[in-house]
Design an enzyme around this catalytic site. Structure first.
Site, PDB file in Angstrom:
ATOM      1  N   LYS A 117       0.950  -1.207   0.062  1.00 18.49           N
ATOM      2  CA  LYS A 117      -0.128  -0.114  -0.045  1.00 18.49           C
ATOM      3  C   LYS A 117       0.765   1.338  -0.010  1.00 18.49           C
ATOM      4  CE  LYS A 117      -3.831  -0.193   2.840  1.00 18.49           C
ATOM      5  NZ  LYS A 117      -4.647  -0.268   4.083  1.00 18.49           N
TER       6      LYS A 117
HETATM    7  O1  G3P Z   1      -6.938   1.334   5.548  1.00 15.24           O
HETATM    8  C1  G3P Z   1      -7.469   2.389   5.937  1.00 15.24           C
HETATM    9  C2  G3P Z   1      -8.672   1.968   7.075  1.00 15.24           C
HETATM   10  O2  G3P Z   1      -8.125   1.021   7.723  1.00 15.24           O
HETATM   11  C3  G3P Z   1      -9.199   3.270   7.587  1.00 15.24           C
HETATM   12  O3  G3P Z   1      -9.969   2.800   8.494  1.00 15.24           O
HETATM   13  O4  G3P Z   1     -11.388   2.643  10.693  1.00 15.24           O
HETATM   14  O5  G3P Z   1      -9.418   3.803  10.819  1.00 15.24           O
HETATM   15  O6  G3P Z   1     -11.236   4.758   9.282  1.00 15.24           O
HETATM   16  P1  G3P Z   1     -10.680   3.625   9.869  1.00 15.24           P
END
Ligand code: G3P
Length: 227
Positions: free
Chosen positions: A88
């Site tokens: 990534k």
């Molecule tokens: O890969 C990005 C993702 O993990 C972000 O998610 O739950 O931190 O908004 P969140």
């Protein structure tokens, strides 16, 4: 349609891989920082996750912010994690330069923190396998995250950039997930709790209660004891 688990917690990953038809696991620096146990090294944690995922995809993210550092991080991660790994890289100008070179060198790349269709198109032109918009973060900017993801998927299809999939991430509700999928997004990464939410419906629970009531009032024991 691909479902990934967004976690670096080996216990959660082990259970989720047993329970759900997952295509792999996604991680990022924030998730690793959150889920890494005290005293455990990042290398050991990633190695443990790699062992659990086996031939399923594992996503790991660079931590450098300059092109040269991103390329160095990506090559080391790819060497360390082996096959079935997607690296990534944030959709920054430096990130695009790194994506372009690494994809040309044959690595599987995911453009992450993608917020616009322009970024998704440029990432696809760089040869990435996935472009990852953060649905809840887009929603919090009042940008309608599922619609942005759907627009990205449609733009890629319209321009024939079909080697790149939209991998939607960052969900807070099942409705967000289902809107993305209904709109043509072909990959999502969700938490273990979200998988349970997506799989649970009150109508199903009501039917099961009815099965149990009708069966038990007549037989009082399980079918395995009767055949
Ligand atoms: O890969 C990005 C993702 O993990 C972000 O998610 O739950 O931190 O908004 P969140």
């Amino acid at each position: 349609m691909q479902y990934f688990l967004d976690s670096a917690d080996v216990d959660i990953i082990r259970t989720a891989l047993e329970c759900w038809p997952l295509d792999g696991v996604t991680t990022n620096p924030a998730i690793l920082a959150r889920d890494l146990p005290e005293g455990q090294t990042v290398a050991a944690q990633l190695d443990a996750i790699r062992s659990l995922t086996g031939s399923r995809l594992l996503f790991a993210q660079v931590t450098s912010s300059d092109t040269k550092g991103m390329i160095r991080d990506a090559i080391k991660l790819a060497d360390f994690l082996g096959d079935n790994t997607s690296i990534k890289i944030p959709a920054t100008p430096d990130g695009f330069a790194a994506m372009k070179q690494l994809a040309a060198d044959g690595l599987s790349i995911t453009a992450t923190a993608v917020y616009s269709t322009s970024q998704a198109l440029l990432a696809a032109k760089c040869g990435v396998d996935y472009a990852a918009p953060y649905i809840s973060h887009l929603d919090n900017l009042s940008l309608d995250g599922p619609q942005v993801a759907a627009d990205m998927a449609e733009e890629l299809r319209f321009h024939g950039l079909t080697q790149t999939q939209i991998l939607a991430a960052s969900f807070r509700t099942a409705a967000q997930v289902e809107r993305c999928i209904h709109s043509g997004v072909t990959a999502v990464t969700v938490t273990a709790d979200m998988l349970t939410t997506l799989a649970t419906h009150g109508g199903t629970a009501k039917e099961c209660a009815n099965f149990d009531a009708k069966w038990n009032v007549r037989f009082g024991k399980g079918i395995a004891e009767m055949i």
